[in-house]
Scaffold this motif. Structure first.
Motif, PDB file in Angstrom:
ATOM      1  N   SER A  52     -34.594   2.783 -19.588  1.00 22.61           N
ATOM      2  CA  SER A  52     -33.179   2.545 -19.864  1.00 22.61           C
ATOM      3  C   SER A  52     -32.354   2.811 -18.612  1.00 22.61           C
ATOM      4  O   SER A  52     -31.666   3.832 -18.509  1.00 22.61           O
ATOM      5  CB  SER A  52     -32.697   3.445 -21.013  1.00 22.61           C
ATOM      6  OG  SER A  52     -31.339   3.204 -21.302  1.00 22.61           O
ATOM      7  N   PRO A  53     -32.413   1.907 -17.625  1.00 21.51           N
ATOM      8  CA  PRO A  53     -31.668   2.133 -16.383  1.00 21.51           C
ATOM      9  C   PRO A  53     -30.162   2.186 -16.627  1.00 21.51           C
ATOM     10  O   PRO A  53     -29.594   1.299 -17.275  1.00 21.51           O
ATOM     11  CB  PRO A  53     -32.051   0.919 -15.522  1.00 21.51           C
ATOM     12  CG  PRO A  53     -32.483  -0.124 -16.494  1.00 21.51           C
ATOM     13  CD  PRO A  53     -33.122   0.617 -17.626  1.00 21.51           C
ATOM     14  N   THR A  54     -29.548   3.251 -16.152  1.00 21.58           N
ATOM     15  CA  THR A  54     -28.122   3.471 -16.358  1.00 21.58           C
ATOM     16  C   THR A  54     -27.462   3.810 -15.030  1.00 21.58           C
ATOM     17  O   THR A  54     -27.925   4.713 -14.325  1.00 21.58           O
ATOM     18  CB  THR A  54     -27.888   4.625 -17.353  1.00 21.58           C
ATOM     19  OG1 THR A  54     -28.573   4.331 -18.572  1.00 21.58           O
ATOM     20  CG2 THR A  54     -26.412   4.818 -17.631  1.00 21.58           C
ATOM     21  N   PRO A  55     -26.410   3.111 -14.644  1.00 17.28           N
ATOM     22  CA  PRO A  55     -25.786   3.391 -13.349  1.00 17.28           C
ATOM     23  C   PRO A  55     -25.166   4.777 -13.297  1.00 17.28           C
ATOM     24  O   PRO A  55     -24.578   5.256 -14.266  1.00 17.28           O
ATOM     25  CB  PRO A  55     -24.711   2.292 -13.241  1.00 17.28           C
ATOM     26  CG  PRO A  55     -24.432   1.872 -14.636  1.00 17.28           C
ATOM     27  CD  PRO A  55     -25.729   2.017 -15.373  1.00 17.28           C
ATOM     28  N   HIS A  56     -25.315   5.416 -12.149  1.00 17.33           N
ATOM     29  CA  HIS A  56     -24.735   6.743 -11.953  1.00 17.33           C
ATOM     30  C   HIS A  56     -24.173   6.831 -10.537  1.00 17.33           C
ATOM     31  O   HIS A  56     -24.922   6.839  -9.561  1.00 17.33           O
ATOM     32  CB  HIS A  56     -25.799   7.829 -12.164  1.00 17.33           C
ATOM     33  CG  HIS A  56     -25.281   9.217 -11.890  1.00 17.33           C
ATOM     34  ND1 HIS A  56     -24.481   9.894 -12.778  1.00 17.33           N
ATOM     35  CD2 HIS A  56     -25.439  10.025 -10.814  1.00 17.33           C
ATOM     36  CE1 HIS A  56     -24.178  11.074 -12.277  1.00 17.33           C
ATOM     37  NE2 HIS A  56     -24.736  11.175 -11.086  1.00 17.33           N
ATOM     38  N   ARG A  57     -22.869   6.843 -10.433  1.00 14.94           N
ATOM     39  CA  ARG A  57     -22.173   7.049  -9.163  1.00 14.94           C
ATOM     40  C   ARG A  57     -22.669   6.087  -8.074  1.00 14.94           C
ATOM     41  O   ARG A  57     -22.981   6.504  -6.960  1.00 14.94           O
ATOM     42  CB  ARG A  57     -22.303   8.498  -8.708  1.00 14.94           C
ATOM     43  CG  ARG A  57     -21.640   9.476  -9.667  1.00 14.94           C
ATOM     44  CD  ARG A  57     -21.790  10.920  -9.226  1.00 14.94           C
ATOM     45  NE  ARG A  57     -21.036  11.189  -8.019  1.00 14.94           N
ATOM     46  CZ  ARG A  57     -19.734  11.439  -7.964  1.00 14.94           C
ATOM     47  NH1 ARG A  57     -19.022  11.444  -9.076  1.00 14.94           N
ATOM     48  NH2 ARG A  57     -19.135  11.692  -6.815  1.00 14.94           N
ATOM     49  N   ILE A  58     -22.733   4.803  -8.416  1.00 11.30           N
ATOM     50  CA  ILE A  58     -23.059   3.789  -7.422  1.00 11.30           C
ATOM     51  C   ILE A  58     -21.920   3.734  -6.396  1.00 11.30           C
ATOM     52  O   ILE A  58     -20.757   3.558  -6.765  1.00 11.30           O
ATOM     53  CB  ILE A  58     -23.225   2.405  -8.078  1.00 11.30           C
ATOM     54  CG1 ILE A  58     -24.392   2.427  -9.068  1.00 11.30           C
ATOM     55  CG2 ILE A  58     -23.435   1.320  -7.031  1.00 11.30           C
ATOM     56  CD1 ILE A  58     -24.532   1.142  -9.860  1.00 11.30           C
ATOM     57  N   PRO A  59     -22.206   3.915  -5.114  1.00 15.98           N
ATOM     58  CA  PRO A  59     -21.134   3.905  -4.113  1.00 15.98           C
ATOM     59  C   PRO A  59     -20.548   2.509  -3.929  1.00 15.98           C
ATOM     60  O   PRO A  59     -21.272   1.548  -3.660  1.00 15.98           O
ATOM     61  CB  PRO A  59     -21.828   4.404  -2.838  1.00 15.98           C
ATOM     62  CG  PRO A  59     -23.274   4.121  -3.051  1.00 15.98           C
ATOM     63  CD  PRO A  59     -23.524   4.217  -4.523  1.00 15.98           C
ATOM     64  N   VAL A  60     -19.239   2.395  -4.102  1.00 16.79           N
ATOM     65  CA  VAL A  60     -18.532   1.121  -4.017  1.00 16.79           C
ATOM     66  C   VAL A  60     -17.293   1.303  -3.152  1.00 16.79           C
ATOM     67  O   VAL A  60     -16.567   2.299  -3.284  1.00 16.79           O
ATOM     68  CB  VAL A  60     -18.132   0.623  -5.422  1.00 16.79           C
ATOM     69  CG1 VAL A  60     -17.264  -0.632  -5.327  1.00 16.79           C
ATOM     70  CG2 VAL A  60     -19.365   0.350  -6.267  1.00 16.79           C
ATOM     71  N   ALA A  61     -17.043   0.343  -2.269  1.00 16.17           N
ATOM     72  CA  ALA A  61     -15.828   0.343  -1.452  1.00 16.17           C
ATOM     73  C   ALA A  61     -14.791  -0.577  -2.081  1.00 16.17           C
ATOM     74  O   ALA A  61     -15.129  -1.572  -2.723  1.00 16.17           O
ATOM     75  CB  ALA A  61     -16.145  -0.108  -0.028  1.00 16.17           C
ATOM     76  N   VAL A  62     -13.541  -0.238  -1.896  1.00 14.67           N
ATOM     77  CA  VAL A  62     -12.436  -1.027  -2.440  1.00 14.67           C
ATOM     78  C   VAL A  62     -11.502  -1.413  -1.295  1.00 14.67           C
ATOM     79  O   VAL A  62     -11.062  -0.550  -0.524  1.00 14.67           O
ATOM     80  CB  VAL A  62     -11.650  -0.237  -3.505  1.00 14.67           C
ATOM     81  CG1 VAL A  62     -10.422  -1.021  -3.959  1.00 14.67           C
ATOM     82  CG2 VAL A  62     -12.542   0.079  -4.700  1.00 14.67           C
ATOM     83  N   VAL A  63     -11.231  -2.698  -1.198  1.00 14.52           N
ATOM     84  CA  VAL A  63     -10.269  -3.208  -0.214  1.00 14.52           C
ATOM     85  C   VAL A  63      -9.107  -3.809  -0.976  1.00 14.52           C
ATOM     86  O   VAL A  63      -9.281  -4.780  -1.729  1.00 14.52           O
ATOM     87  CB  VAL A  63     -10.910  -4.272   0.703  1.00 14.52           C
ATOM     88  CG1 VAL A  63      -9.880  -4.780   1.716  1.00 14.52           C
ATOM     89  CG2 VAL A  63     -12.133  -3.715   1.403  1.00 14.52           C
ATOM     90  N   ALA A  64      -7.917  -3.227  -0.820  1.00 12.32           N
ATOM     91  CA  ALA A  64      -6.734  -3.712  -1.528  1.00 12.32           C
ATOM     92  C   ALA A  64      -5.495  -3.275  -0.758  1.00 12.32           C
ATOM     93  O   ALA A  64      -5.526  -2.269  -0.040  1.00 12.32           O
ATOM     94  CB  ALA A  64      -6.693  -3.179  -2.954  1.00 12.32           C
ATOM     95  N   PRO A  65      -4.403  -4.002  -0.894  1.00 12.05           N
ATOM     96  CA  PRO A  65      -3.191  -3.647  -0.153  1.00 12.05           C
ATOM     97  C   PRO A  65      -2.463  -2.450  -0.757  1.00 12.05           C
ATOM     98  O   PRO A  65      -2.381  -2.306  -1.982  1.00 12.05           O
ATOM     99  CB  PRO A  65      -2.338  -4.918  -0.274  1.00 12.05           C
ATOM    100  CG  PRO A  65      -2.780  -5.541  -1.556  1.00 12.05           C
ATOM    101  CD  PRO A  65      -4.246  -5.245  -1.662  1.00 12.05           C
ATOM    102  N   GLY A  66      -1.965  -1.599   0.116  1.00 11.46           N
ATOM    103  CA  GLY A  66      -1.090  -0.502  -0.299  1.00 11.46           C
ATOM    104  C   GLY A  66      -1.647   0.378  -1.391  1.00 11.46           C
ATOM    105  O   GLY A  66      -2.825   0.764  -1.385  1.00 11.46           O
ATOM    106  N   SER A  67      -0.774   0.682  -2.354  1.00  8.93           N
ATOM    107  CA  SER A  67      -1.151   1.594  -3.432  1.00  8.93           C
ATOM    108  C   SER A  67      -2.151   0.983  -4.399  1.00  8.93           C
ATOM    109  O   SER A  67      -2.769   1.696  -5.195  1.00  8.93           O
ATOM    110  CB  SER A  67       0.101   2.022  -4.199  1.00  8.93           C
ATOM    111  OG  SER A  67       0.739   0.887  -4.781  1.00  8.93           O
ATOM    112  N   ALA A  68      -2.322  -0.351  -4.338  1.00 14.02           N
ATOM    113  CA  ALA A  68      -3.277  -0.989  -5.256  1.00 14.02           C
ATOM    114  C   ALA A  68      -4.691  -0.467  -5.032  1.00 14.02           C
ATOM    115  O   ALA A  68      -5.476  -0.366  -5.978  1.00 14.02           O
ATOM    116  CB  ALA A  68      -3.225  -2.506  -5.084  1.00 14.02           C
ATOM    117  N   ALA A  69      -5.038  -0.135  -3.785  1.00 10.63           N
ATOM    118  CA  ALA A  69      -6.380   0.372  -3.491  1.00 10.63           C
ATOM    119  C   ALA A  69      -6.649   1.674  -4.241  1.00 10.63           C
ATOM    120  O   ALA A  69      -7.700   1.849  -4.869  1.00 10.63           O
ATOM    121  CB  ALA A  69      -6.543   0.575  -1.991  1.00 10.63           C
TER     122      ALA A  69
END
Length: 351
Positions: A52-69
């Motif tokens: 039963s593979p379950t995601p745990h703290r997969i590292p993801v980057a977010v690129v978004a303008p200003g406060s949206a990030a």
């Protein structure tokens, strides 16, 4: 029809209990019990890790303008079950570099001018985690009424189906390493006669490791085309993998006798294979297997080979240190225990 009467030279008749005691000695019974424990452990470990593979703290980057990030990061970090560990990136270029140097597994690039964002993944690092990242992104975009476009910036090679060739190559190297050590131990005695014999045995295993590393790279590269290029680097990694596994197995045998082979199988196969990140990356495994995977040769080697082939050798230092530690510690333990045992026997240590 006549029957021959027993003569004085015939062996005396034995009862079933006596025959049973000879056929199943306490030592053989103990070894069979050990095999049964390994068998059940194999079933428990593989099903427990992979059912039963379950995601745990997969590292993801977010690129978004200003406060949206910050808002997207907070939304990702707040998902139920803690499947993602999000962080911001300054630009799409930075996010791509973070994926390629293995700082993150995926990146979400928010388009401020449209309703379709971009999910960057690298399925060569593990197709299962890329698929999971897509599912998480879909869930996130559904809450924001947006669409996600998936871009795979580093897919597996054309002949490396689902990016699993690295893992299968490692399995061959690891199995060859402990089998070579086990065969030498069974043929010449699990505990060598002295330190000189241990050195000779380890030298033979080192030579075997060089040949095994070369053979594996030739098959995976020029012969099958699954992992082309990086010939010398992969040969070096393969040699280290095989010798680390063999030296550790030799040490277990020197310390524990034939039971040491069972310990090697427990570590390298029963625990090592499902936790290696081959079929499912470690971020999808249960806590126990996630914790031990990078500290066992199978997991360390899978990371090293995959990152050499697809990610320019980034993030392999830890893996190489782990493999080197098994090689050095195994060599030291095998020779050291031979020296101690010879001294306790009261004979010269050089023999």
């Amino acid at each position: 029809m006549s029957t021959r009467a027993p003569s004085d030279g015939d062996p005396p008749a034995r009862g079933f209990a006596a025959e049973l005691r000879d056929a199943v000695t306490p030592r053989s019974l103990g070894l069979v019990a050990g095999v049964l424990a390994l068998q059940l452990g194999f079933i428990l470990s593989y099903i427990g890790a992979l059912h039963s593979p379950t995601p745990h703290r997969i590292p993801v980057a977010v690129v978004a303008p200003g406060s949206a990030a910050g808002q997207v990061v907070a939304t990702l970090d707040g998902l139920k079950g803690d499947p993602v560990r999000a962080r911001t990136a300054a630009s799409e270029r930075d996010a791509r570099q973070m994926i390629m140097d293995r700082t993150v597994d995926a990146a979400i690039v928010v388009d401020p001018r449209g309703a379709t964002d971009t999910l960057l993944v690298a399925s060569a690092g593990g197709p299962a985690v890329s698929t999971t990242a897509e599912q998480i992104a879909t869930e996130l975009e559904g809450t924001r009424h947006r669409q996600a476009r998936v871009v795979d910036i580093r897919p597996p090679g054309a002949k490396d189906g689902r990016g699993l060739s690295s893992f299968y190559l490692i399995l061959g190297w690891v199995i060859g390493g402990y089998l070579a050590a086990a065969i030498l131990g069974l043929a010449g005695g699990a505990r060598p006669a002295g330190p000189r014999r241990s050195v000779i045995r380890l030298g033979a295993l080192a030579a075997c490791a060089v040949v095994s590393g070369l053979g594996g790279v030739v098959i995976a590269g020029p012969v099958l085309g699954a992992l082309p290029g990086h010939f010398l680097a992969l040969w070096a990694v393969g040699t280290l993998v095989v010798f680390a596994t063999a030296a550790a197995t030799a040490a277990f045998q020197t310390l524990l006798g034939i039971v040491g082979i069972g310990v090697a199988i427990l570590l390298f196969v029963v625990l090592g294979n499902p936790s290696a990140g081959g079929v499912y990356p470690r971020s999808l495994l249960p806590p126990f297997w996630r914790a031990i995977g990078e500290w066992l040769p199978t997991g360390a080697a899978t990371t090293a080979v995959r990152n050499v082939v697809y990610f320019s050798g980034h993030a392999i230092a830890h893996a190489l240190w782990v493999l080197a530690a098994y090689a050095v510690a195994g060599t030291a333990a095998a020779i050291g225990s031979s020296v101690i045992r010879r001294r306790r026997a009261g004979t010269p240590a050089a023999g």
